[in-house]
Design an enzyme around this catalytic site. Structure first.
Site, mmCIF file in Angstrom:
data_model
loop_
_atom_site.group_PDB
_atom_site.id
_atom_site.type_symbol
_atom_site.label_atom_id
_atom_site.label_comp_id
_atom_site.label_asym_id
_atom_site.label_seq_id
_atom_site.Cartn_x
_atom_site.Cartn_y
_atom_site.Cartn_z
ATOM 1 N N PHE B 23 0.847 -1.189 0.000
ATOM 2 C CA PHE B 23 0.000 0.000 0.000
ATOM 3 C C PHE B 23 0.887 1.246 0.000
ATOM 4 C CE2 PHE B 23 -3.306 2.966 1.538
ATOM 5 C CZ PHE B 23 -4.360 2.594 0.720
ATOM 6 N N GLY B 24 1.852 1.262 -0.934
ATOM 7 C CA GLY B 24 2.703 2.439 -1.107
ATOM 8 C C GLY B 24 2.055 3.392 -2.104
ATOM 9 N N THR B 25 2.894 4.098 -2.857
ATOM 10 C CA THR B 25 2.373 5.097 -3.797
ATOM 11 C C THR B 25 1.439 4.454 -4.820
ATOM 12 O OG1 THR B 25 4.422 6.318 -3.567
ATOM 13 C CG2 THR B 25 3.028 6.898 -5.432
ATOM 14 N N GLY B 27 0.100 1.302 -4.803
ATOM 15 C CA GLY B 27 -0.990 0.554 -4.162
ATOM 16 C C GLY B 27 -2.111 1.469 -3.705
ATOM 17 N N SER B 28 -1.746 2.589 -3.050
ATOM 18 C CA SER B 28 -2.789 3.496 -2.570
ATOM 19 C C SER B 28 -3.451 4.218 -3.740
ATOM 20 C CB SER B 28 -2.192 4.485 -1.570
ATOM 21 O OG SER B 28 -1.217 5.292 -2.182
ATOM 22 N N VAL B 142 5.944 -2.087 -17.624
ATOM 23 C CA VAL B 142 6.723 -1.263 -18.551
ATOM 24 C C VAL B 142 5.934 -0.012 -18.873
ATOM 25 C CG1 VAL B 142 7.853 -1.134 -20.802
ATOM 26 C CG2 VAL B 142 7.745 -3.326 -19.597
ATOM 27 N N ASP B 210 17.498 -0.970 -15.088
ATOM 28 C CA ASP B 210 16.038 -0.893 -15.061
ATOM 29 C C ASP B 210 15.482 -0.985 -16.492
ATOM 30 O OD1 ASP B 210 13.371 0.307 -13.689
ATOM 31 O OD2 ASP B 210 13.762 1.398 -15.543
ATOM 32 N N LYS B 214 12.994 -3.914 -18.687
ATOM 33 C CA LYS B 214 11.788 -3.559 -19.442
ATOM 34 C C LYS B 214 11.928 -3.926 -20.909
ATOM 35 C CE LYS B 214 10.700 0.289 -16.297
ATOM 36 N NZ LYS B 214 11.006 1.713 -16.043
#
Lengths: 436, 436
Positions: B23-25, B27-28, B142, B210, B214
């Site tokens: 429930f971070g950025t 998730g919330s 991605v 990163d 992707k």
């Protein structure tokens, strides 16, 4: 629905049997793309066209399986027990609608590139499709090879799209981007006709009727709004001249035929026509016959789709992708739409171009008329180098309601110094906020 | 899989029950997007996070249904009978892979934004998914809110994509587009860190790891090629300096971190790193943290997808769209991929930048070394205004094999006048032919 077929390994494999209506540029390109894909699970079994003898000698007829039935009687396809999906690449409303209804009623899937049919008769067809449990896919109906329909349907179904802006008519984009590079309207129209981009009667393209149908299809998916294409104001690009590109450039803009619909609560505005597009807007990127659609979502911000909007091969890619979805029973996400009246007026800055016989008091007269309707002037531009007997000059407005502006323009148009009908174009504003 | 629920009308309706991991950025934001959608057929029933007490006081916790279970034990979600889909928004390989395998084995669907997991462990997970008849969707892995994965999967499945080029790391794009506008590398990196675009250790972004993950995900869908991310050469953007933007400009280009993979028969080349991008290429359009992917298809030509690649809300749109697809049992088209070795070398023009202590014979020495390896020089550029004690100058090559060039550069790098390791960048060529 699909036939099971013995393959070389003694196992059986489903084959989706395609009945193709139309073996023109797109139809024959579809046969080539299908053949090149090497897919064993999709096969053309029937082809309907006029003058089959001529079509069978087409260079791309070699991509059609030898055992396929070529016919000049459409019933041979619509009633064939060994056709699972009808792929319609002919266009037009009638008799096509009746044919495809027969196919759907008989439990066949339909894949079509027919923008008029989906724009004007889509709502009723989708009801039929739902009741029959078959699929009706039309990814090729808008922007040919640009996967904006599947991209929006599957990839943006989680957002609330509030606006859609597109360059969906390659002919107009070719004409206007050539004019930006210095070409004359009538010359470039002739070139477009010679290259096969424009019809002998270019009205459907230049007057915005083609783009309008496409905009309505996109609005159904993006805005979940069922709009009647006839209700969408369409303005011709034929009034645009070199002087407009010169003034647009001074304003940091170019001119493109833009199709735009915006929803705000229950109110929807929609319009097709030439608009001033800021050079730093994605809409200004597309050149030549390219198509581009920009969706603006409440949560996802602006998303751009761009590519080849027309041509046999790109369109055939969209058709083939839909056929693959049917073959794999991959249904799209449902996006229920509701009927909405187009309310017309848009609040936006506008570009007004007047051609006048110069005499004192003209600016005062025009400014007075605009003030009477509550329209604020943002700037007045006048290039040197034009004789006073035929002087084009430009007024830009602060954000104003286009319906109000239309009334002011109508009044200004009757003024005795006015040599041409005033030109009024919406100015697009780049306003994609950073999302977080 | 989904629960039937009595609705207000006395009829029952399917509800897809979501177990949310993280429930971070994102998730919330997902909770907010789901709540705003008004969907009655999707409901969050469980949330797993560390320090639940703190998370429940998060401003966006109000978007979670009051009856949802908040837990610090992941088993409470993975083993819950009333969870139909696990939505994983935590990231990383372990222990996430084990958790999601448990969920899949228990017959739950999985939606994830986890690029590392899909890039490194995707092949095995897809096998498990196929055997269990559930769905594993990863549209958010991605380019966040840019629907390139669903757009390619559904809308371009009918084409044969031969090349994919992307700007898929927003941090690098922010840094390089700011440098193009005059910023200094280390300054802009600090700004990116302050804005939360870059980590305290920026290596995963600036060194290309990163983007590489992707690229491998995109290559699987677009090129149907299973590549090991470790096999893709990744070049850091940290060597790029202001002088490179000045020379690039002279060549009609800018510099961007580009991720690129190309298939040619059974041979695949792939690379991530800063490249020279022509200003008239779509790749040069993206600025700030925007993402962009350009696919080049045999039949459909170039297609561009662009938008917000990161951020809670755009990423949540992609997650929500995947959840909708699960709720409606809309499976994607199968795109079987096969394992391919990356062969590395690319034939392309290259930009070579040397920083030397000036003395006679340098150009001859470098030209000689290039000639020895069969590399032809296209141009030599040298800006004024640099002192001879530290002279940066540039050689561009005709199309050359990058592997051969690497050998030449290694030899040149040992020359005694060389003050820095030479910089070698691929120059992209705009070559989308008109399709018909």
């Amino acid at each position: 629905m699909t036939a099971k077929q013995e393959n070389g390994n003694g196992t059986t494999e489903k084959v989706l049997r395609v009945g193709l209506l139309g073996f023109g540029t797109v139809g024959s390109s579809f046969a080539e793309v299908l053949s090149a894909s090497g897919a064993q699970d999709v096969r053309i079994t029937h082809i309907f066209n006029r003058d089959v003898a001529r079509k069978r000698s087409h260079a791309r007829a070699r991509f059609v399986p030898a055992e396929a039935v070529w016919t000049e009687r459409v019933e041979d396809v619509l009633e064939a027990a060994d056709v699972d999906v009808v792929v319609e690449l002919m266009g037009g409303l009638d008799p096509i609608e009746g044919w495809l209804r027969s196919a759907l009623n008989a439990g066949k899937h339909v894949v079509t590139a027919n923008k008029q049919l989906i724009a004007y008769r889509g709502a009723a067809l989708f009801e039929l499709v739902a009741s029959k449990g078959v699929q009706l896919l039309y990814g090729a109906a808008v922007a040919g090879g640009v996967p904006v329909i599947p991209g929006m349907s599957q990839g943006l179904s989680g957002d609330q799209i509030t606006r859609i802006s597109g360059i969906v008519n390659g002919t107009c984009n070719f004409i206007l981007s050539s004019m930006e590079a210095g070409a004359d309207y009538s010359e470039v129209l002739k070139t477009a006709q010679r290259l096969g981009y424009a019809e002998a009667d270019p009205s459907a393209d230049v007057d915005g009727f083609d783009a309008r149908a496409k905009l309505c299809i996109l609005a159904r998916i993006a805005l979940r709004a069922e709009i009647n294409p006839e209700d969408v104001p369409a303005q011709s690009i034929s009034q645009i001249s070199a002087v407009d590109f010169a003034y647009a450039k001074e304003l940091g803009c170019t001119v493109r035929q833009v199709s735009r619909a915006q929803i705000d609560g229950d109110r929807i505005s929609a319009r097709v026509g030439p608009m001033l597009v800021p050079k730093n807007s994605p809409i200004a990127w597309s050149h030549g016959t390219q198509n581009m659609v920009v969706t603006s979502g409440r949560f996802g911000g602006d998303v751009v789709f761009s590519g080849h909007g027309a041509g046999g091969h790109p369109t055939a890619v969209a058709v083939m992708s839909d056929v693959r979805a049917v073959a794999e029973d991959s249904h799209a996400v449902r996006l229920p739409a509701k009927k909405v009246e187009v309310s017309g007026g848009v609040i936006a800055p506008h570009y007004l171009r007047f051609v006048v016989a110069d005499r004192p008091g003209i600016v005062a007269a025009i400014a007075g008329a605009l003030a009477k309707f509550g329209v604020n002037i943002d700037s007045i531009l006048q290039h040197r180098g034009f004789g006073g007997d035929r002087l084009p000059f430009v007024v830009t407005t602060e954000p104003s309601n286009s319906a109000t502006l239309d009334k002011a323009i109508a009044e200004i148009g009757t003024m005795d110094f006015m040599l041409e009908a005033p030109l009024c174009l919406q100015i697009l504003v780049v306003d994609d906020p950073d999302t977080d």
